[in-house]
Design an enzyme around this catalytic site. Structure first.
Site, PDB file in Angstrom:
ATOM      1  N   ASP A 110      40.756  20.715 -15.297  1.00 18.38           N
ATOM      2  CA  ASP A 110      41.523  20.005 -14.279  1.00 18.38           C
ATOM      3  C   ASP A 110      41.572  18.525 -14.700  1.00 18.38           C
ATOM      4  O   ASP A 110      42.412  18.147 -15.512  1.00 18.38           O
ATOM      5  CB  ASP A 110      40.778  20.226 -12.958  1.00 18.38           C
ATOM      6  CG  ASP A 110      41.518  19.705 -11.747  1.00 18.38           C
ATOM      7  OD1 ASP A 110      42.684  20.061 -11.578  1.00 18.38           O
ATOM      8  OD2 ASP A 110      40.919  18.954 -10.963  1.00 18.38           O
ATOM      9  N   GLY A 112      39.429  17.296 -16.591  1.00 17.26           N
ATOM     10  CA  GLY A 112      38.889  17.311 -17.950  1.00 17.26           C
ATOM     11  C   GLY A 112      37.476  16.755 -18.031  1.00 17.26           C
ATOM     12  O   GLY A 112      36.838  16.804 -19.064  1.00 17.26           O
TER      13      GLY A 112
END
Ligand code: IMP
Ligand code: MG
Length: 505
Positions: A110, A112
């Site tokens: 998402d 990261g």
């Protein structure tokens, strides 16, 4: 609380794609023993299905990550629950990755941040290789650049559940991936955190679920066709647009080969360090392109690209880069290499920064001593980071001990040296100036806050006419290829590596 879901990826497509991923991974690790580190808990069903189809020797380990999107901790901080920081005993074979071929497995990338944190943690444990695999990725939500080597599907910015992914502990058992939306109009920060510590909620601030579907006001139907399967190699994702553009350009017959010029704006640390000389001549020769370099601070480089005065930038200020991308000025960002900022000071270290356990503690010691601190004060990537360290250390740097030069890294280093002051420097410029300096690094640990990634970004050709997008894509693909990454790592100064290749991270 009412939630509704709608199938986004049916079971059959999941199965098919997971099998393909297993084939891609088996090909990559053929003849080797693979160690998979799965991030709990969302990736467990994916892990189970994937390993069943793998044709290589595989060991599995797990790691638990928690992020605190709201509440007491700074947004996005990720805590890894490992024996080392929880005090619980190590299980047999747990987090044992030294010398191993390691693949991190996650359910969904998402922002990261989770994947980045796990990557860094494992990288420090000395794996032989470290790659990443995720079932899903939401590129629109990315806050930090992480490379996904094996990706199942790219999806739009929807909160999804099923196939191991949960919302508030529920829905893991669904055999497909579904998009979830709450019936109420609850805003982003208000609802509970997923039990994986993921984003706080699934709902959009103002879009209620409508009978017609989950997309906007229900105008667009949910269909799995909206998904793009990932590829085995993230690089190939940038290759596809390249091929399309190449085809288009050859079709309209523009850009004669011998006239091609590429305008690159980059930061002084990249230029001063000599890194450009390590790869540009080879690039120019290989692809018959002339690269015109402008070396300025990150802020200025992004301004040039924004005005259409540069085709491509290589910069190092993740926050400013994200903003640049979000506003649509840049596309195709790839991180190419990284290093860590260093805290330098006079050899006698009057502040005792050497004994600090964190970068913030080192700054605190400097502030509390009588020593001088030299700041660039120029809104460069390094200056931005320096301010962040002061801020997270809870210090407002001002007073007779704090001086701003308003100059680039090199001159600032010389001033700090002359004044026997402390300063923050990127590693590359420090190593390039080392012979002229008495200053030495007093804090050089790979703290998260000192992480210094360099990224390449294409100027969005839709924003200006006359942008050389074609050669920019060639440069991006080449710099992230094995050859480009090798040239970057092999570039040494006084036998020291200046930039580590992002490829391995
Ligand atoms: P990050 O933002 O990339 O660090 O993602 C953190 C974690 O949040 C992921 O590994 C998931 O466990 C969770 N997450 C992110 N997006 C979703 C979603 O759409 N559904 C369920 N969990 C999610
Ligand atoms: Mg997860």
């Amino acid at each position: 609380m009412d939630e509704k879901w709608q199938v986004l990826i049916p079971e059959s497509r999941l199965k098919e794609r997971v099998k393909q991923l297993a084939e891609e991974i088996s090909a990559e690790y053929k003849g080797k023993e693979l160690t998979i580190v799965a991030i709990l808990s969302g990736s467990l069903i994916f892990l189970g299905d994937l390993v069943k189809s793998l044709a290589v020797d595989v060991r599995t380990q797990v790691i638990k990550a928690a992020s605190y999107g709201n509440g007491m901790r700074p947004q996005g901080e990720v805590t890894l629950e490992t024996p080392a920081n929880t005090g619980r005993p190590y299980g047999r074979g747990e987090i044992d990755v030294a010398g191993k071929e390691v693949l991190i497995l996650d359910d969904i990338v998402d922002t990261g941040r989770t994947l980045e944190a796990v990557q860094k943690f494992l990288r420090n444990l000395g794996p032989k290789s470290l790659k990443t695999c995720a079932l899903l990725s939401k590129p629109a939500r990315r806050k930090v650049a992480v490379k996904i080597d094996f990706l199942g599907f790219e999806i739009e910015d929807k909160f999804v559940v099923g196939y191991g992914l949960d919302y508030a502990g529920k829905y893991r058992n669904l055999p497909f991936i579904a998009a979830l939306e709450k019936e109420s109009n609850v805003g982003r920060g208000e609802s509970s955190v997923s039990s994986d510590g993921g984003p706080p909620e699934p709902a959009r601030p103002s879009r209620g679920f409508t009978a017609r579907g989950l997309y906007g006001q229900g105008r667009r139907p949910a269909r799995a066709g909206a998904l793009r399967p990932g590829t085995a190699d993230g690089r190939r994702r940038t290759l596809l647009p390249l091929l399309i553009v190449l085809a288009l350009l050859s079709f309209c017959g523009c850009a004669k080969d011998e006239e091609r010029k590429l305008r690159l704006a980059t930061t002084t640390s990249v230029e001063n360090s000599g890194l450009l000389d390590a790869f540009l001549p080879e690039f120019e020769r290989k692809f018959a392109v002339k690269v015109q370099v402008t070396a300025v601070g990150t802020g200025r480089a992004l301004e040039l690209a924004r005005a259409g005065d540069s085709d491509v930038v290589i910069v190092h200020a993740p926050g400013a880069e994200q903003d640049f991308l979000k506003k649509g000025f840049g596309i195709n960002r790839e991180t190419i290499c990284y290093n860590y900022f260093l805290i330098l000071g006079p050899p006698s270290d009057p502040a005792g920064a050497e004994d600090a356990k964190t970068a913030q503690e080192a700054f605190l010691k400097i502030a509390e001593s009588n020593a001088l601190f030299i700041s660039r004060g120029d809104n460069s990537g390094t200056h931005t980071r320096e301010k962040k360290i002061w801020q997270t250390a809870g210090i407002k740097p001002e007073g007779h001990w704090y001086l701003e030069t308003g100059q680039a890294m090199g001159p600032s280093l010389l001033i700090a040296d002359e004044k026997r002051a402390y300063t923050l420097s990127d590693r590359a410029t420090y190593l390039s100036y080392k012979n002229k300096l008495e200053l030495v690094p007093h804090y050089s640990s790979p703290d998260e806050i000192l992480y210094n990634p360099y990224s390449i970004i294409a100027t969005n050709p839709a924003k200006h006419s006359g942008i050389n997008y074609k050669d920019t894509l060639t440069l991006i693909n080449w710099l992230t290829s094995e050859e480009g990454q090798r040239l970057i790592t092999e570039y040494l100064l006084d036998k020291q590596v200046l930039f580590y290749p992002y490829e391995d991270s």
